[in-house]
Enzyme design. Structure first.
Site, short mmCIF file in Angstrom:
data_model
loop_
_atom_site.label_atom_id
_atom_site.label_comp_id
_atom_site.label_asym_id
_atom_site.label_seq_id
_atom_site.Cartn_x
_atom_site.Cartn_y
_atom_site.Cartn_z
N LYS A 100 22.10 20.43 2.82
CA LYS A 100 20.80 19.95 3.30
C LYS A 100 21.07 18.53 3.94
CE LYS A 100 16.47 20.82 3.44
NZ LYS A 100 15.76 21.76 4.44
N ASP A 145 24.43 27.06 -7.15
CA ASP A 145 23.29 27.91 -8.36
C ASP A 145 22.46 28.74 -7.68
OD1 ASP A 145 22.74 28.59 -10.79
OD2 ASP A 145 22.15 26.40 -11.46
N TYR A 189 24.30 18.15 -11.60
CA TYR A 189 24.70 18.60 -12.41
C TYR A 189 25.56 17.64 -13.46
CZ TYR A 189 22.80 23.14 -11.06
OH TYR A 189 21.92 24.16 -10.76
N ASP A 193 18.56 26.01 3.41
CA ASP A 193 17.13 27.00 3.42
C ASP A 193 17.74 28.08 4.43
OD1 ASP A 193 17.25 24.90 5.44
OD2 ASP A 193 15.08 24.36 5.19
O1 LIG Z 1 24.14 26.12 -17.85
C1 LIG Z 1 23.00 26.74 -17.80
O2 LIG Z 1 22.40 27.00 -18.61
C2 LIG Z 1 22.62 27.34 -16.40
C3 LIG Z 1 23.74 27.36 -15.24
C4 LIG Z 1 23.61 28.09 -14.19
O3 LIG Z 1 22.55 28.70 -14.11
C5 LIG Z 1 24.84 28.61 -13.27
O4 LIG Z 1 25.77 28.25 -13.74
O5 LIG Z 1 24.58 29.25 -12.69
MG LIG Z 2 22.63 29.85 -12.27
#
Ligand SMILES: O=C(O)CCC(=O)C(=O)O
Ligand SMILES: [Mg+2]
Ligand SMILES: NC(=O)C1=CN([C@@H]2O[C@H](COP(=O)(O)OP(=O)(O)OC[C@H]3O[C@@H](n4cnc5c(N)ncnc54)[C@H](OP(=O)(O)O)[C@@H]3O)[C@@H](O)[C@H]2O)C=CC1
Length: 474
Positions: free
Chosen positions: A237, A362, A160, A338
């Site tokens: 993982k 996420d 990210y 997983d």
């Molecule tokens: O920033 C986004 O567009 C997606 C972020 C995301 O899916 C989240 O933080 O759960």
């Molecule tokens: Mg998300």
């Protein structure tokens, strides 16, 4: 200080001392409405939060909302491509707490995520997403009430960070050439591997500092939970990504067994101690064999290492953690990513706090939210040491935008998290009661309505669900 917005005339800022918010009775709280379904959800959420504060505290407490802009709304106000204006960043910094609706991120090209940018700019390193069942909520799972987990997602690094280059770009080709010709051959463990020249390249940094500050918060949170939920599972993982995800696990255990030595026990340590508790005469080797699957097939060096581990544990923590004392400590274990997706389905009651890196967190937070009613019931908080931004797990759900139909529950529950963070527990409890009672009485939006038996027809609108929650305050 501000270009196109004016702070509220009444109220004052939330400040921080030693990482804790100091909240006045009339805090100014900036909010971002959000794109897509934000137009439906935010007004509903604000109404519920204001009503709860009013109901709980009368004239003694209130929130002065400060409208700030991001996403499409910001471009309308500030001009083309002004998705995240400086005004917005200044307001969040000045007022210490903000709440937001979802913001759109295009797939492939286009701008990078504004949601991620807000977390990184404000160093909101812990994304906290509780997934808890509200009685009566329809669920695709048979026993959703057994799931009560909090995803603790590292929020500032991993892929990210957004350091990536497209296929065919100058940097991607340069990097691939450097890797193929120089760095990979110089690393014997990589053998003759080569990266295809037509690959896009992304970088996945996982730092010790980033990992440990996340795990620190997760353990601190576990210590505030009832004894039966004092568990932190490091999700990774690490079998595949040894020096990023595997290192996250190792740094997590390191923190637990140093900084939190008196408060924590690892799963493996608990096996060693309980083996000795059950059989005080057990030898080090017998104990090692009991904790290590396939012990007899290990090389003598590896066997010696396991024996050494057993000896170290017994020497260092038998007095403080042995004879069952470990059962009162925070249990720290780890699971491969997983596997945890099936574990929360098959053995939901065995998990509490799931501490993990950005991408795993996420995925996991959407999956866990689905078990307890879906994305309409998935709140979240992004927490740092001097700032916090509250937001739902879900996104802008564009196909439902402007129809007054989606579930505002996630942003409302994010408001509950905000109120709890502020120490306004009475108002938070009222909202939780309102949501529980509305669901129990089958007064729900389409997402829950379609899963109920028999289905609720017609479902409540987004705004009507907010009204129903408020109705059940009394
Ligand atoms: O920033 C986004 O567009 C997606 C972020 C995301 O899916 C989240 O933080 O759960
Ligand atoms: Mg998300
Ligand atoms: N923090 C943020 O602001 C986030 C932003 N995003 C962004 O949002 C955009 C859309 O992403 P997308 O992948 O469609 O994911 P979304 O989470 O926006 O929506 C996916 C599906 O989840 C269900 N859903 C979402 N919100 C609600 C709600 N409030 N009530 C009931 N059901 C809901 C809907 O399912 P159904 O239609 O089946 O009922 C919806 O179609 C993207 O640009 C993405 O980057 C994504 C996640 C987080």
């Amino acid at each position: 200080m501000y270009d196109k917005i004016s702070p509220c005339q009444t109220g004052s800022a939330i400040t921080y001392k030693d990482g804790q918010p100091i909240v006045p009775d009339n805090p100014i709280i900036p909010f971002i409405r959000g794109d897509g379904t934000g137009v439906d959800i935010w007004p509903a959420a604000q109404k519920v939060i204001d009503s709860a504060v009013q109901y709980a505290y009368g004239a003694d407490r209130s929130i002065s909302w400060f409208k700030i802009y991001a996403g499409d709304e910001a471009c309308e106000k500030y001009g083309t491509y002004q998705y995240l204006p400086q005004d917005t960043l200044n307001a969040i910094k000045e007022y210490g707490i903000a709440i937001k609706g979802p913001l759109t991120t295009p797939v492939g090209g286009g701008i990078r995520s504004l949601n991620v940018a807000l977390r990184q700019i404000n160093d909101l390193y812990a994304c906290v997403r509780p997934c808890k069942y509200y009685p009566g909520t329809p669920s695709p799972h048979k026993t959703p009430e057994k799931l009560d987990v909090i995803v603790y997602r590292e929020n500032t690094e991993d892929i990210y960070l957004g350091i990536e280059w497209p296929k065919g770009s100058e940097v991607a080709e340069k990097l691939i050439t450097l890797l193929n010709q120089d760095l990979i051959p110089a690393t014997p463990e990589h053998g003759k591997k080569q990266i295809p020249l037509d690959a896009g390249i992304g970088i996945k940094p996982i730092s010790k500092t980033g990992s440990q500050r996340l795990v620190r918060r997760a353990i601190q949170h576990a210590l505030r939970l009832p004894k039966s939920k004092q568990m932190v599972t490091l999700v990774h993982k690490g079998n595949i990504m040894k020096y990023t995800e595997g290192a996250f696990r190792d740094w997590g255990y390191e923190l637990a067994t140093t900084e939190f030595r008196a408060e924590c026990i690892t799963e493996r340590e608990s096996w060693i101690l309980s083996n000795k508790e059950q059989n005080p005469d057990i030898t080090l080797e017998e104990n090692a064999r009991a904790i290590e699957p396939g012990y007899d097939a290990l090389t003598p060096e590896k066997q010696a290492k396991v024996i050494q581990e057993v000896e170290n544990v017994l020497n260092s923590i038998w007095d403080s953690h042995g004879q069952g004392q470990w059962q009162d400590k925070v249990m720290v274990n780890d699971r491969i990513a997983d596997s945890i997706f099936q574990q929360i389905q098959t053995r939901p009651a065995e998990y509490s706090i799931l501490a993990t890196m950005n991408l795993n967190g996420d995925y996991l937070s959407d999956a866990a939210a689905a078990m307890v009613g879906g994305l309409g019931m998935g709140p979240g908080a992004n927490i740092g040491d001097t700032c916090a931004i509250f937001e739902a797990t879900h996104g802008t759900a564009p196909k439902h935008a402007g129809l007054d139909r989606v579930n505002p529950g996630s942003v409302i529950l994010s408001g509950v998290m905000m109120l709890e963070y502020m120490g306004w527990q009475e108002a938070a409890d009222l909202i939780k009661k309102g949501i529980s009672d509305a669901i129990a009485n089958r007064e729900v939006t389409y997402d829950l309505a379609r899963m109920m038996t028999p289905p609720v027809e017609p479902p409540l609108k987004c705004s009507e669900f907010a009204e129903a929650i408020i109705k059940y305050f009394s």
